[in-house]
Design an enzyme around this catalytic site. Structure first.
Site, PDB file in Angstrom:
ATOM      1  N   SER A   1     -42.259  18.742  -3.894  1.00  0.00           N
ATOM      2  CA  SER A   1     -40.682  18.146  -3.397  1.00  0.00           C
ATOM      3  C   SER A   1     -39.511  19.569  -3.425  1.00  0.00           C
ATOM      4  CB  SER A   1     -40.700  17.507  -4.636  1.00  0.00           C
ATOM      5  OG  SER A   1     -40.573  18.168  -6.139  1.00  0.00           O
TER       6      SER A   1
ATOM      7  N   LYS B   1     -39.326   7.207  -7.990  1.00  0.00           N
ATOM      8  CA  LYS B   1     -38.283   7.009  -6.479  1.00  0.00           C
ATOM      9  C   LYS B   1     -39.276   6.193  -5.298  1.00  0.00           C
ATOM     10  CE  LYS B   1     -39.821  11.861  -7.702  1.00  0.00           C
ATOM     11  NZ  LYS B   1     -39.155  11.663  -8.133  1.00  0.00           N
TER      12      LYS B   1
ATOM     13  N   HIS C   1     -43.909  12.223  -3.923  1.00  0.00           N
ATOM     14  CA  HIS C   1     -43.088  11.822  -2.852  1.00  0.00           C
ATOM     15  C   HIS C   1     -43.010  11.345  -1.090  1.00  0.00           C
ATOM     16  CE1 HIS C   1     -39.771  13.991  -5.080  1.00  0.00           C
ATOM     17  NE2 HIS C   1     -41.277  14.437  -6.035  1.00  0.00           N
TER      18      HIS C   1
END
Ligand SMILES: Cc1ncc(COP(=O)(O)O)c(C=O)c1O
Length: 416
Positions: A203, A262, A231
């Site tokens: 990330s 996320k 991610h």
């Protein structure tokens, strides 16, 4: 000591000569004070006064474009997701007040786990209260005393904390270095339990791991494999299953860890696995057992969102377009970026130092753009980064507007 550090920030002795346990924080207190004394706004305490959409919020009274939320697929304001949350709040109340193994498993938790099993095409799914706890719980429970964990040195804090809690031997290897991984694995005593931990997308720089080779090497050396797809879920891979799917290694991954914070657009974490004994984790994994389960509204929104992500190919395509345009535009403006080519929805802009990074962060905020400022120790190689994370809901025009903001701010601060 930097200028402007107040008396209150000096190392203090407590009465009676006892050591103040807070004295170890003095360097970071001094660094923060120096930054604020230079007149800059605190980049780590921004308040969003109102959130208008996945890409817009009111910050300091101003309409601001959000480019640092990890809300990759823009699910936070999806009408069906919100409706599911509202309904669950009405039907099941505001919280479970209990652990998953006692009174904290509702119909919604099971539905959420069903959605995950279907999303990944795996036999087992276990929902935790956060992604942090999923890493903490799974890693510490499966790798204990006498076992070896071989992990990328740039692994997320939750992975390191899971290692610490579990007491296994930790063997880090250089970031994304296939040969280094192999060398470390070959040095482990024969017969020892081995777990290789990787991330799909890292990330900080937004770079992707060479999972195809790494997973093969792990398997050739008798290791189990855990991949954190925090991610990449929802965005990377034909069905949004992540880098494991993109690189064709789903079947060789023993554990996939993910988060709802996320692409899923809420809060929570999970692990999916095909291991035949996986269900025992529900009884032996302390960060699952000894904490309250997610509220009904959260699991309802997560399950609805996960099911919608299964059909998100148009959104994925648009997000790739956004990522490519932003990366190309920033490169053309002369910014130094974390990757040569766009590899994910994270574009990291490398700053010369913390002071200029904070100046640039503030200049962008004044332009009406929010990005994340990241600094050591969270960043690799002592870098200060402005991390941009794109959303499938950013329009083409917004990306053009963002580039104009970067150009003006970069010139004003003297970075380009
Ligand atoms: C790679 C990685 N794993 C795990 C987590 C933890 O996720 P959560 O926010 O659900 O605790 C994060 C969050 O930033 C992350 O980046």
């Amino acid at each position: 000591m930097s200028e402007g550090v107040s008396q209150a920030d000096q190392p203090q002795e407590l009465e009676g000569g006892d050591k103040d346990l807070f004295s170890k924080f003095d360097p970071i207190i001094a660094q923060r004070r120096a930054l604020l004394d230079s007149g800059l706004e605190d980049p780590f305490s921004l308040v969003m006064e109102k959130v208008l959409s996945p890409t817009r919020a009111i910050c300091n009274g101003r309409d601001t474009i959000l480019l640092g939320t990890y809300n990759y697929m823009g699910m936070t304001f999806d009408p069906q997701v919100i409706e599911a949350g509202e309904q669950a709040l009405r039907d099941f109340g505001s919280g479970t007040t209990g652990s998953r193994v006692l009174n904290g498993t509702y119909q919604g938790h099971k539905e959420c786990e069903d959605a995950l099993r279907e999303f990944y095409g795996m036999d087992h799914a276990m929902v935790f209260s956060t992604g942090y706890q999923a890493n903490l719980g799974i890693i510490s429970t499966i790798a204990g005393k006498g076992d070896y964990i071989v992990l990328d040195i740039d692994s997320h804090a939750s992975i390191y904390d899971g290692c610490k809690l579990g007491d296994a031997e930790i063997v880090p290897f250089k970031h994304n270095d296939i040969e280094a991984l192999e060398k470390r694995l070959k040095r482990i005593p024969e017969g020892a339990g081995k777990l290789v931990i990787l991330e799909g997308v890292y990330s900080m720089l937004g770079d992707v791991a060479p999972l195809k080779d790494m997973v093969r090497i792990a398997k050739e050396n008798g290791a189990m494999v855990l991949v954190d797809e925090a991610h990449s879920m929802g965005f990377i891979g034909e069905n949004g299953r992540g880098v494991c799917e993109e690189q064709g290694v789903m079947d060789d991954c023993d554990f996939i860890i993910g988060t709802f914070s996320k692409s899923v657009g809420t809060v929570g974490g999970f692990c999916v696995s095909n291991h035949p004994k996986f269900e025992i984790m529900r009884l032996v994994c302390r960060p699952y057992v000894f904490t309250a389960s997610l509220p009904p509204a959260v699991v309802a929104t997560a399950a609805t969102s996960i099911r919608k992500l299964m059909h998100g190919s148009n959104k994925r395509a648009h997000l790739w377009e956004n990522s490519r345009s932003l990366h190309a535009g920033l490169k053309e403006l002369g910014f130094q970026l974390g990757t040569e080519e766009p590899q994910s929805a994270i574009i990291a802009v490398i700053m010369p130092d913390l002071q200029q990074g904070a100046m640039m962060w503030e200049a962008l905020l004044k332009e009406g753009l929010y990005v994340n400022l990241a600094r050591p120790p969270a960043t690799p190689a002592n870098m200060t980064l402005l991390r941009c994370s794109l959303c499938a809901e950013h329009s083409e025009e917004e990306v053009t507007t963002i580039l104009g903001m970067f150009e003006r701010a970069g010139k004003a601060v003297g970075i380009i």
